[in-house]
Design an enzyme around this catalytic site. Structure first.
Site, PDB file in Angstrom:
ATOM      1  N   ASP A  34     -64.575  54.197  -8.823  1.00 50.26           N
ATOM      2  CA  ASP A  34     -65.044  52.815  -8.750  1.00 50.26           C
ATOM      3  C   ASP A  34     -64.529  52.153  -7.477  1.00 50.26           C
ATOM      4  O   ASP A  34     -63.338  51.909  -7.334  1.00 50.26           O
ATOM      5  CB  ASP A  34     -64.557  52.050  -9.992  1.00 50.26           C
ATOM      6  CG  ASP A  34     -65.148  50.661 -10.108  1.00 50.26           C
ATOM      7  OD1 ASP A  34     -65.765  50.191  -9.131  1.00 50.26           O
ATOM      8  OD2 ASP A  34     -64.991  50.050 -11.182  1.00 50.26           O
ATOM      9  N   HIS A  70     -68.412  52.352 -10.836  1.00 53.87           N
ATOM     10  CA  HIS A  70     -68.298  51.073 -11.536  1.00 53.87           C
ATOM     11  C   HIS A  70     -68.998  51.077 -12.888  1.00 53.87           C
ATOM     12  O   HIS A  70     -68.691  50.244 -13.734  1.00 53.87           O
ATOM     13  CB  HIS A  70     -68.861  49.957 -10.647  1.00 53.87           C
ATOM     14  CG  HIS A  70     -68.412  48.585 -11.048  1.00 53.87           C
ATOM     15  ND1 HIS A  70     -67.086  48.253 -11.229  1.00 53.87           N
ATOM     16  CD2 HIS A  70     -69.126  47.446 -11.317  1.00 53.87           C
ATOM     17  CE1 HIS A  70     -67.001  46.974 -11.581  1.00 53.87           C
ATOM     18  NE2 HIS A  70     -68.208  46.465 -11.651  1.00 53.87           N
ATOM     19  N   SER A  94     -66.174  44.405 -15.699  1.00 51.44           N
ATOM     20  CA  SER A  94     -66.078  43.926 -14.325  1.00 51.44           C
ATOM     21  C   SER A  94     -65.507  42.507 -14.315  1.00 51.44           C
ATOM     22  O   SER A  94     -64.422  42.268 -14.828  1.00 51.44           O
ATOM     23  CB  SER A  94     -67.444  44.027 -13.642  1.00 51.44           C
ATOM     24  OG  SER A  94     -67.327  43.815 -12.258  1.00 51.44           O
TER      25      SER A  94
END
Length: 329
Positions: A273, A308, A187
């Protein structure tokens, strides 16, 4: 959340045009030159963690503007050999937490440095200990919008500089083979690791999953989740700030860093995501190394039914196997 970005057959060939400023290289060269005017390490202090198989140090190094940045440095106990070093960058809103939280890389036999995120650490995990004394420019309260109106003031200019300095710091720590330094992140951490790969030419390897800051302008059109949603919310109030924001964001665009990277690279992405849309990761992957004159070894793994979290522990096992192969004699 169903798949909402491009289909996989298009993602595999997605090479986005980006708004790259003419002085992109000069901007980062000057920023890093100023940050590199002093030795990176400030202090290295052993800490007791209760772990018998791991030794850990509380490290402070000089980041952007010489500011002190905290990190945990760990290595397997009972070994004196020079080890490859994995420099890991944490996700959005996280700090370095506690030293026993992230043991995967040190358990696999690597030296491991986990950098604290300046001015973050209050949203998830177990906190951090690095303030951001420069967070005074116009912008919103979240890190993604601090100083958004000018690239010189932007939070990610400081954080990316810290990440580059973390690599310099780990190379001066005991028992580290400086020629085998690896950048890792998920991320926001993936976006930082990718920036490091574009700014540190002798990095040994790069591992990123669901990277933030890739395909930023497209992501702003696709999602209101996470950090991109903070930027959109700010611009919904400051309606005349879009041009300035777009200019600032162009200096931290992950695809631009990817174009300049040459280390072997391993990517992971969840196709559902909505925090970091998969077209960003594929855009960086497909344009990776194109300005270097070489064709770096790289691979990407997609998880069609994941968001995610991507491939989670399954992907970590793939990372371990891949990195062992890259670093093997």
């Amino acid at each position: 959340m169903p798949a909402f970005d491009l289909p996989l057959t298009q993602l595999e060939h997605h090479q986005p045009e980006i708004e790259e400023p003419a002085d992109f290289d000069a901007f980062w060269l000057d920023t890093l030159r100023k940050a590199g005017q002093s030795e990176p390490l400030v202090s290295v202090r052993p800490v007791e963690t209760g772990l018998r198989l791991t030794r850990t140090w509380d490290v402070t190094f000089r980041g952007f503007a010489g500011d002190p940045v905290r990190a945990w440095f760990s290595r397997p106990a009972g070994t004196g050999e020079l080890l490859p070093a994995v420099v890991e960058f944490a996700g959005y809103g996280r700090g370095r937490g506690l030293p026993h939280e992230r043991l995967t890389w040190v358990s696999a036999g690597y030296a491991h440095l986990l950098m604290d995120n300046r001015g973050q650490g209050d949203q998830y995990g177990c906190g951090g200990g690095t303030p951001d004394p420069h967070a005074v420019a116009p912008g919103g309260p979240g890190p993604a919008v601090r100083g958004l109106l000018a690239p010189e003031d932007y939070h990610y200019r400081r954080l990316i500089t810290d990440a580059v300095r973390a690599v310099a710091a780990v190379r001066g720590l005991p028992g580290v083979d400086p020629g085998r330094t690896v950048a890792v992140g998920n991320s926001q951490g993936g976006g930082l690791a990718l920036a490091v790969a574009g700014l540190v030419p002798d990095l040994a390897a790069l591992l990123v999953t669901a990277p933030l800051l890739c395909g930023i302008l497209r992501a702003l059109d696709l999602t209101d989740a996470g950090p991109y949603g903070e930027i959109a919310a700010y611009l919904s109030v400051h309606r005349g700030a879009e041009r300035a924001a777009r200019r600032t964001l162009s200096y931290v665009e992950g695809v631009s860093f990817a174009r300049r990277a040459q280390a072997p690279a391993h990517f992971g992405v969840g196709l559902r995501d909505v925090v970091c849309p998969p077209s960003g990761a594929y855009g960086a992957f497909n344009r990776y190394g194109e300005l270097t004159g070489v064709d770096p070894r790289r691979e990407i793994h997609a998880y069609p039914f994941n968001g995610h979290e991507g491939g989670d522990a399954v992907h970590v096992r793939r990372q371990l196997d891949w990195l062992a192969g890259v670093l093997a004699p």
